[in-house]
Write a protein that holds these residues in place. Structure first.
Motif, PDB file in Angstrom:
ATOM      1  N   VAL A  23       0.843  -1.215   0.000  1.00 47.77           N
ATOM      2  CA  VAL A  23       0.000   0.000   0.000  1.00 47.77           C
ATOM      3  C   VAL A  23       0.868   1.252   0.000  1.00 47.77           C
ATOM      4  O   VAL A  23       1.710   1.406   0.872  1.00 47.77           O
ATOM      5  N   VAL A  40       0.985   4.823   0.896  1.00 43.21           N
ATOM      6  CA  VAL A  40       0.220   5.650   1.822  1.00 43.21           C
ATOM      7  C   VAL A  40       0.495   7.133   1.586  1.00 43.21           C
ATOM      8  O   VAL A  40      -0.394   7.969   1.709  1.00 43.21           O
ATOM      9  N   PRO A  59      -8.896  13.679   6.400  1.00 45.95           N
ATOM     10  CA  PRO A  59      -9.673  12.670   7.118  1.00 45.95           C
ATOM     11  C   PRO A  59      -8.778  11.530   7.616  1.00 45.95           C
ATOM     12  O   PRO A  59      -7.631  11.408   7.191  1.00 45.95           O
ATOM     13  N   SER A  60      -9.340  10.736   8.490  1.00 43.21           N
ATOM     14  CA  SER A  60      -8.631   9.592   9.037  1.00 43.21           C
ATOM     15  C   SER A  60      -8.178   8.675   7.897  1.00 43.21           C
ATOM     16  O   SER A  60      -8.919   8.430   6.961  1.00 43.21           O
ATOM     17  N   GLY A  61      -6.939   8.229   7.965  1.00 44.88           N
ATOM     18  CA  GLY A  61      -6.437   7.267   6.979  1.00 44.88           C
ATOM     19  C   GLY A  61      -5.798   7.884   5.750  1.00 44.88           C
ATOM     20  O   GLY A  61      -5.335   7.166   4.866  1.00 44.88           O
ATOM     21  N   CYS A  62      -5.717   9.227   5.677  1.00 42.86           N
ATOM     22  CA  CYS A  62      -5.172   9.840   4.457  1.00 42.86           C
ATOM     23  C   CYS A  62      -3.649   9.923   4.478  1.00 42.86           C
ATOM     24  O   CYS A  62      -3.039  10.330   3.495  1.00 42.86           O
ATOM     25  N   GLY A  63      -3.015   9.553   5.592  1.00 38.94           N
ATOM     26  CA  GLY A  63      -1.546   9.496   5.617  1.00 38.94           C
ATOM     27  C   GLY A  63      -0.880  10.577   6.446  1.00 38.94           C
ATOM     28  O   GLY A  63       0.328  10.786   6.342  1.00 38.94           O
ATOM     29  N   LYS A  64      -1.638  11.240   7.342  1.00 37.84           N
ATOM     30  CA  LYS A  64      -1.068  12.335   8.122  1.00 37.84           C
ATOM     31  C   LYS A  64       0.004  11.838   9.091  1.00 37.84           C
ATOM     32  O   LYS A  64       1.101  12.384   9.148  1.00 37.84           O
ATOM     33  N   THR A  65      -0.348  10.806   9.875  1.00 35.13           N
ATOM     34  CA  THR A  65       0.599  10.289  10.861  1.00 35.13           C
ATOM     35  C   THR A  65       1.844   9.749  10.171  1.00 35.13           C
ATOM     36  O   THR A  65       2.972   9.984  10.626  1.00 35.13           O
ATOM     37  N   THR A  66       1.655   9.055   9.061  1.00 32.85           N
ATOM     38  CA  THR A  66       2.798   8.503   8.331  1.00 32.85           C
ATOM     39  C   THR A  66       3.721   9.637   7.874  1.00 32.85           C
ATOM     40  O   THR A  66       4.952   9.526   7.974  1.00 32.85           O
TER      41      THR A  66
HETATM   42  N1  LIG Z   1       2.806   0.036   9.393  1.00 31.73           N
HETATM   43  C1  LIG Z   1       1.816   0.037   8.496  1.00 31.73           C
HETATM   44  N2  LIG Z   1       1.633  -0.996   7.658  1.00 31.73           N
HETATM   45  C2  LIG Z   1       0.643  -0.995   6.718  1.00 31.73           C
HETATM   46  N3  LIG Z   1      -0.234   0.003   6.558  1.00 31.73           N
HETATM   47  C3  LIG Z   1      -0.117   1.077   7.364  1.00 31.73           C
HETATM   48  C4  LIG Z   1       0.912   1.151   8.370  1.00 31.73           C
HETATM   49  N4  LIG Z   1       0.777   2.348   9.016  1.00 31.73           N
HETATM   50  C5  LIG Z   1      -0.282   2.961   8.438  1.00 31.73           C
HETATM   51  N5  LIG Z   1      -0.815   2.212   7.446  1.00 31.73           N
HETATM   52  C6  LIG Z   1      -1.964   2.584   6.601  1.00 31.73           C
HETATM   53  O1  LIG Z   1      -1.686   3.800   5.990  1.00 31.73           O
HETATM   54  C7  LIG Z   1      -2.859   4.596   5.867  1.00 31.73           C
HETATM   55  C8  LIG Z   1      -2.598   5.961   6.439  1.00 31.73           C
HETATM   56  O2  LIG Z   1      -2.388   5.857   7.814  1.00 31.73           O
HETATM   57  P1  LIG Z   1      -2.064   7.109   8.740  1.00 31.73           P
HETATM   58  O3  LIG Z   1      -0.838   7.773   8.243  1.00 31.73           O
HETATM   59  O4  LIG Z   1      -2.075   6.628  10.135  1.00 31.73           O
HETATM   60  O5  LIG Z   1      -3.325   8.043   8.435  1.00 31.73           O
HETATM   61  P2  LIG Z   1      -3.948   9.240   9.305  1.00 31.73           P
HETATM   62  O6  LIG Z   1      -2.963   9.627  10.353  1.00 31.73           O
HETATM   63  O7  LIG Z   1      -4.207  10.319   8.305  1.00 31.73           O
HETATM   64  O8  LIG Z   1      -5.229   8.719   9.872  1.00 31.73           O
HETATM   65  C9  LIG Z   1      -3.952   3.830   6.549  1.00 31.73           C
HETATM   66  O9  LIG Z   1      -4.731   3.189   5.569  1.00 31.73           O
HETATM   67  C10 LIG Z   1      -3.218   2.837   7.405  1.00 31.73           C
HETATM   68  O10 LIG Z   1      -3.954   1.664   7.544  1.00 31.73           O
END
Ligand SMILES: Nc1ncnc2c1ncn2[C@@H]1O[C@H](COP(=O)(O)OP(=O)(O)O)[C@@H](O)[C@H]1O
Ligand SMILES: [Mg+2]
Length: 395
Positions: free
Chosen positions: A19, A21, A40-47
């Motif tokens: 995936v 991200v 929104p949640s899941g868009c990649g902010k934390t990453t």
């Molecule tokens: N270690 C990981 N392995 C696989 N997928 C991940 C991992 N960390 C995050 N994801 C996926 O990456 C996407 C973005 O996650 P994240 O950055 O946490 O989004 P946000 O902080 O915007 O909610 C999500 O679909 C999440 O499931």
């Protein structure tokens, strides 16, 4: 020169299927700037934050901080987190439960080999900044949520990092506390002048805190601009929806004038300078506050595009009424999507205090209050500023 510079940042997590991200993300953040990443949640902010901090290794791209390259996939440069002068504050305060507040705040100083700063009083000084001086000898379990988050703020700031990353730090606080910690944070930033990247999914938080906002969608940035520009001139329909333009009206121009989702349109044409895309359709995005209503048969205001509607439900909001309407076609049948309306109860909106389900109303909006998009969500040339693209072929 910008303090944070990220180019072509990409993160693909292995797996079946892999995936991606974040996808070719670029960010330029000025020194001392407070940047808000909104999405929104899941868009990649934390990453994205974890990549900046060095907690995650991007698959491709380059990051420099203060003019120094800290990550470069092509040249295999990857400086560890403790060599990046970054402070972090998380949503889950992540305080060590077995340590006193004092030890929690001191932790980053120890981890970075800055123990002498503990003797110089940096812990007490930072605790004073966030009004936690009296709490230094307590343990996290003896603190309220708001106090814990202030301690977490102090821990993020104590080592006087050049860059502070905030991952939804206010989301776990109740509404009142959230406002007060937010005001705190605003003040602290003005006082200390660090560069900040603050992640949130809350638009009002983003508007209040950000010098600039980056609106994220599925690992990419849709718009990077000041809060005012984003609020007033959202670049895409996605951004418009995200910053509160909850109403979507689909207009079509036929031989005998405009219709909206099958309902007839009177008054001002929604787009005066008619330049429809190939589809011959135009999407208007509007905030509930910018949709006006009047008793059936009256006109809600001058210079408005006019429609007919019927009330589905309404709720009392203190100083305003929030109502949901449906538009009516020529035969009086419900047409298209629901419409959300917010009517202030002071002044001419007072009559709306008595709205009843099923009641017919006149509906109107000023075209200048709407943002227009093509069917595909891109800005339309009908928007008041001419949109971001050259005008499509006129209809
Ligand atoms: N270690 C990981 N392995 C696989 N997928 C991940 C991992 N960390 C995050 N994801 C996926 O990456 C996407 C973005 O996650 P994240 O950055 O946490 O989004 P946000 O902080 O915007 O909610 C999500 O679909 C999440 O499931
Ligand atoms: Mg997150």
């Amino acid at each position: 020169m910008s303090y944070v510079s990220a180019e072509g940042l990409t993160k693909t997590f292995k797996g079946r299927p892999p995936v991606t991200v974040i996808d070719g993300l670029g960010l330029e953040i000025e020194e001392g700037e407070f940047l808000v990443l909104l999405g929104p949640s899941g868009c990649g902010k934390t990453t994205t934050l974890r990549c900046l901090a060095g907690l995650e290794s991007p698959t491709a791209g380059r990051i420099s901080l203060g003019g120094r390259t800290v990550f470069d996939a092509a040249n295999r440069i990857n400086r560890p987190p403790d060599k990046r002068s970054i402070g972090m504050v998380f949503q889950s305060y992540a305080l060590w439960p077995h340590m006193s507040v004092r030890a929690n705040i001191a932790y980053p100083l120890k981890a970075r080999g800055l123990k002498d700063k503990i003797k110089e009083g940096w812990v007490e000084e930072t605790a004073r900044l966030v009004d936690c001086e009296a709490l230094l000898d307590r343990h996290p379990a003896q603190l309220s949520g708001g106090q814990q988050q202030r301690v977490a703020l102090a821990r993020g700031l104590v080592a006087r990092p050049d860059l502070v990353l905030f991952d939804e730090p206010l989301s776990n606080l109740d509404a009142r506390l959230r406002d007060s910690v937010r005001a705190y944070l605003h003040e602290l930033h003005a006082k200390l002048g660090f560069t900040a990247v603050f992640v949130t999914h809350d638009q009002s938080e983003a508007l209040a805190l950000g010098d600039r906002l980056a609106i994220m969608r599925a690992g990419e940035i849709d718009q990077f601009d000041t809060p005012r520009q984003v609020f007033e001139k959202p670049a895409t329909e996605y951004v418009a929806d995200f910053v509160g333009m909850a109403n979507r009206l689909l207009f079509e121009r036929g031989a005998d004038g405009w219709t909206c989702q099958g309902a007839p349109v009177a008054g001002a044409p929604p787009a005066a300078r008619c330049s429809l895309g190939a589809s011959g359709r135009l999407v208007a995005r509007l905030r509930p506050e910018d949709v006006h209503i009047a008793p059936a048969g009256e006109v809600p205001g001058d210079g408005m595009t006019l429609l007919k509607g019927r009330v589905l439900e309404s709720g009392y909001g203190g100083r305003h009424i929030d109502a949901t309407l449906t538009l009516e076609d020529r035969d009086g049948a419900a047409a298209g999507d629901r419409l959300h309306v917010r009517v202030p109860l002071a002044g001419p909106g007072g009559w709306a205090g008595e709205l009843a389900a099923g009641q017919k109303v006149a509906v109107g909006f000023r075209p200048a209050d709407a943002r227009f998009f093509d069917d595909d969500g891109e800005p339309s040339a009908a928007s008041s500023d001419g949109g971001a693209r050259p005008a499509p072929v006129g209809a």
